[in-house]
Design a protein around this motif. Structure first.
Motif, PDB file in Angstrom:
ATOM      1  N   GLY A   1       0.799  -1.216   0.000  1.00 13.08           N
ATOM      2  CA  GLY A   1       0.000   0.000   0.000  1.00 13.08           C
ATOM      3  C   GLY A   1       0.831   1.265   0.000  1.00 13.08           C
ATOM      4  N   LYS A   2       1.958   1.243   0.696  1.00 14.30           N
ATOM      5  CA  LYS A   2       2.823   2.432   0.739  1.00 14.30           C
ATOM      6  C   LYS A   2       3.373   2.746  -0.648  1.00 14.30           C
ATOM      7  N   VAL A   3       3.753   1.704  -1.382  1.00 16.84           N
ATOM      8  CA  VAL A   3       4.262   1.892  -2.744  1.00 16.84           C
ATOM      9  C   VAL A   3       3.169   2.461  -3.637  1.00 16.84           C
ATOM     10  N   ILE A   4       1.970   1.926  -3.516  1.00 16.66           N
ATOM     11  CA  ILE A   4       0.858   2.400  -4.342  1.00 16.66           C
ATOM     12  C   ILE A   4       0.593   3.879  -4.092  1.00 16.66           C
ATOM     13  N   LEU A   5       0.520   4.277  -2.831  1.00 16.37           N
ATOM     14  CA  LEU A   5       0.239   5.679  -2.520  1.00 16.37           C
ATOM     15  C   LEU A   5       1.376   6.592  -2.969  1.00 16.37           C
ATOM     16  N   LYS A   6       2.604   6.131  -2.837  1.00 15.12           N
ATOM     17  CA  LYS A   6       3.741   6.940  -3.287  1.00 15.12           C
ATOM     18  C   LYS A   6       3.679   7.142  -4.794  1.00 15.12           C
ATOM     19  N   ARG A   7       3.346   6.080  -5.524  1.00 18.13           N
ATOM     20  CA  ARG A   7       3.262   6.173  -6.981  1.00 18.13           C
ATOM     21  C   ARG A   7       2.117   7.098  -7.418  1.00 18.13           C
ATOM     22  N   LEU A   8       1.048   7.116  -6.632  1.00 21.05           N
ATOM     23  CA  LEU A   8      -0.132   7.900  -7.009  1.00 21.05           C
ATOM     24  C   LEU A   8      -0.103   9.322  -6.469  1.00 21.05           C
ATOM     25  N   SER A   9       0.908   9.655  -5.688  1.00 22.97           N
ATOM     26  CA  SER A   9       0.922  10.958  -5.019  1.00 22.97           C
ATOM     27  C   SER A   9       0.928  12.121  -6.007  1.00 22.97           C
ATOM     28  N   PHE A  10       1.458  11.902  -7.216  1.00 23.33           N
ATOM     29  CA  PHE A  10       1.496  12.992  -8.195  1.00 23.33           C
ATOM     30  C   PHE A  10       0.091  13.345  -8.679  1.00 23.33           C
ATOM     31  N   LEU A  11      -0.836  12.383  -8.597  1.00 20.55           N
ATOM     32  CA  LEU A  11      -2.207  12.648  -9.027  1.00 20.55           C
ATOM     33  C   LEU A  11      -2.836  13.698  -8.128  1.00 20.55           C
ATOM     34  N   ASP A  12      -2.745  13.400  -6.843  1.00 18.39           N
ATOM     35  CA  ASP A  12      -3.404  14.194  -5.817  1.00 18.39           C
ATOM     36  C   ASP A  12      -4.796  14.590  -6.289  1.00 18.39           C
ATOM     37  N   PHE A  13      -5.485  15.363  -5.522  1.00 17.73           N
ATOM     38  CA  PHE A  13      -6.867  15.658  -5.871  1.00 17.73           C
ATOM     39  C   PHE A  13      -7.288  16.971  -5.244  1.00 17.73           C
ATOM     40  N   ARG A  14      -8.212  17.610  -5.914  1.00 20.29           N
ATOM     41  CA  ARG A  14      -8.842  18.800  -5.346  1.00 20.29           C
ATOM     42  C   ARG A  14     -10.072  18.344  -4.581  1.00 20.29           C
ATOM     43  N   GLU A  15     -10.307  18.966  -3.450  1.00 26.52           N
ATOM     44  CA  GLU A  15     -11.467  18.565  -2.662  1.00 26.52           C
ATOM     45  C   GLU A  15     -12.762  18.748  -3.441  1.00 26.52           C
TER      46      GLU A  15
ATOM     47  N   HIS B   1      -8.678   5.712  -0.761  1.00 24.82           N
ATOM     48  CA  HIS B   1      -9.995   5.707  -1.406  1.00 24.82           C
ATOM     49  C   HIS B   1     -10.061   6.767  -2.509  1.00 24.82           C
ATOM     50  N   LEU B   2      -9.657   7.982  -2.197  1.00 19.81           N
ATOM     51  CA  LEU B   2      -9.757   9.085  -3.150  1.00 19.81           C
ATOM     52  C   LEU B   2      -8.780   8.932  -4.316  1.00 19.81           C
ATOM     53  N   LEU B   3      -7.556   8.496  -4.028  1.00 20.19           N
ATOM     54  CA  LEU B   3      -6.567   8.352  -5.095  1.00 20.19           C
ATOM     55  C   LEU B   3      -6.891   7.180  -6.020  1.00 20.19           C
ATOM     56  N   LEU B   4      -7.434   6.108  -5.486  1.00 24.22           N
ATOM     57  CA  LEU B   4      -7.812   4.978  -6.339  1.00 24.22           C
ATOM     58  C   LEU B   4      -8.982   5.352  -7.248  1.00 24.22           C
ATOM     59  N   ILE B   5      -9.898   6.178  -6.745  1.00 25.30           N
ATOM     60  CA  ILE B   5     -10.973   6.676  -7.604  1.00 25.30           C
ATOM     61  C   ILE B   5     -10.383   7.495  -8.747  1.00 25.30           C
ATOM     62  N   LYS B   6      -9.458   8.380  -8.411  1.00 26.64           N
ATOM     63  CA  LYS B   6      -8.860   9.235  -9.441  1.00 26.64           C
ATOM     64  C   LYS B   6      -8.076   8.405 -10.456  1.00 26.64           C
ATOM     65  N   LEU B   7      -7.367   7.392  -9.977  1.00 26.58           N
ATOM     66  CA  LEU B   7      -6.654   6.500 -10.889  1.00 26.58           C
ATOM     67  C   LEU B   7      -7.634   5.812 -11.835  1.00 26.58           C
ATOM     68  N   GLY B   8      -8.755   5.354 -11.288  1.00 22.04           N
ATOM     69  CA  GLY B   8      -9.752   4.677 -12.110  1.00 22.04           C
ATOM     70  C   GLY B   8     -10.392   5.591 -13.134  1.00 22.04           C
ATOM     71  N   ARG B   9     -10.581   6.841 -12.774  1.00 21.24           N
ATOM     72  CA  ARG B   9     -11.190   7.800 -13.700  1.00 21.24           C
ATOM     73  C   ARG B   9     -10.234   8.213 -14.813  1.00 21.24           C
ATOM     74  N   GLU B  10      -8.959   8.403 -14.466  1.00 21.81           N
ATOM     75  CA  GLU B  10      -8.031   9.005 -15.418  1.00 21.81           C
ATOM     76  C   GLU B  10      -7.153   7.999 -16.164  1.00 21.81           C
ATOM     77  N   TYR B  11      -6.856   6.873 -15.557  1.00 21.27           N
ATOM     78  CA  TYR B  11      -5.962   5.896 -16.186  1.00 21.27           C
ATOM     79  C   TYR B  11      -6.621   4.531 -16.361  1.00 21.27           C
ATOM     80  N   CYS B  12      -7.122   3.971 -15.283  1.00 19.14           N
ATOM     81  CA  CYS B  12      -7.657   2.607 -15.317  1.00 19.14           C
ATOM     82  C   CYS B  12      -9.131   2.636 -15.723  1.00 19.14           C
ATOM     83  N   ARG B  13      -9.372   3.157 -16.915  1.00 17.46           N
ATOM     84  CA  ARG B  13     -10.735   3.348 -17.401  1.00 17.46           C
ATOM     85  C   ARG B  13     -11.354   2.017 -17.816  1.00 17.46           C
TER      86      ARG B  13
END
Length: 223
Positions: A4-18, A184-196
């Motif tokens: 999980g730590k690796v996943i979050l580190k890899r996804l940190s560039f996505l970040d999200f606006r509230e 939760h939020l970063l996996l949603i963003k990954l699914g919307r933008e990359y893992c379509r």
């Protein structure tokens, strides 16, 4: 098991606006009922439409409470939340939820331990596992809501290809408790933008080297 730590580190560039997440915006009001309403309304629609419906409700009712919701006629409630789609079905469930949670019942439920609170929420018509978990996580509880994006990402990564509960438990096992909401939020963003669902952007995905689905593809199978 994925890290999980690796996943979050890899996804940190996505970040999200509230403001990309209607339920997260609602949670900042410190009104659990508003957060719950936003989560119910957000089902099967996008956050922009959810926010339009929530704006209508708040302009009409002000501070949202179960009691105020119950005062609305079915027709008026349906019209207020029409922008979010499925307005008749959602209005019906919102009325049932408001009835069950009036008189301080929601606050009582949220005072319980997480799993007991979750069980109590799931007894209410219109509140399914995802809605309960999203509400609880936004209230700072230790759980992870699994929407369609997270389910798809989890399956493709090889984290879980089972039921909602199996996926929730698998995610809770690989992420630190303090990171549940961020995951939760970063996996949603990954699914919307990359893992379509269609035409996933596997070649650009930050998790492509640890993804079972990506490894199974032949050249040219994805963007």
């Amino acid at each position: 098991m994925k890290d999980g730590k690796v996943i979050l580190k890899r996804l940190s560039f996505l970040d999200f606006r509230e403001d990309e997440y209607a339920s997260l915006v609602a949670s900042r009001s410190s009104n659990p009922f508003e957060t719950l309403v936003a989560t119910v309304i957000s089902q099967n629609t996008n956050d922009r439409n959810t926010m339009r419906a929530m704006k209508n409700l708040k302009e009409r009712l002000g501070y949202l409470t179960p009691e105020k919701m119950m005062e609305l006629s079915d027709e008026e409630l349906e019209e207020l939340i029409r922008p979010a789609g499925l307005h008749k079905q959602k209005a019906k469930y919102l009325k049932l939820i408001a009835e069950r949670l009036s008189g301080g019942a929601l606050e009582e439920i949220l005072s319980l331990e997480t799993e007991e609170a979750r069980d109590r929420l799931l007894e209410i018509p219109g509140i399914g596992p995802k809605t309960a978990d999203v509400l609880l996580s936004l209230m700072g509880r230790e759980t992870i809501g699994v929407d369609r994006h997270i389910a798809r990402v989890s399956s493709r990564l090889g984290i879980s290809d089972g039921s909602y509960e199996a996926t929730r438990r698998a995610l809770m096992n690989i992420f630190d408790k303090k990171d549940y909401l961020r995951a939760h939020l970063l996996l949603i963003k990954l699914g919307r933008e990359y893992c379509r669902p269609r035409n996933p952007r596997c070649g650009e995905c930050p998790l492509r080297d640890i993804c079972d689905f990506s490894h199974s593809l032949k050249p040219g199978d994805s963007d």
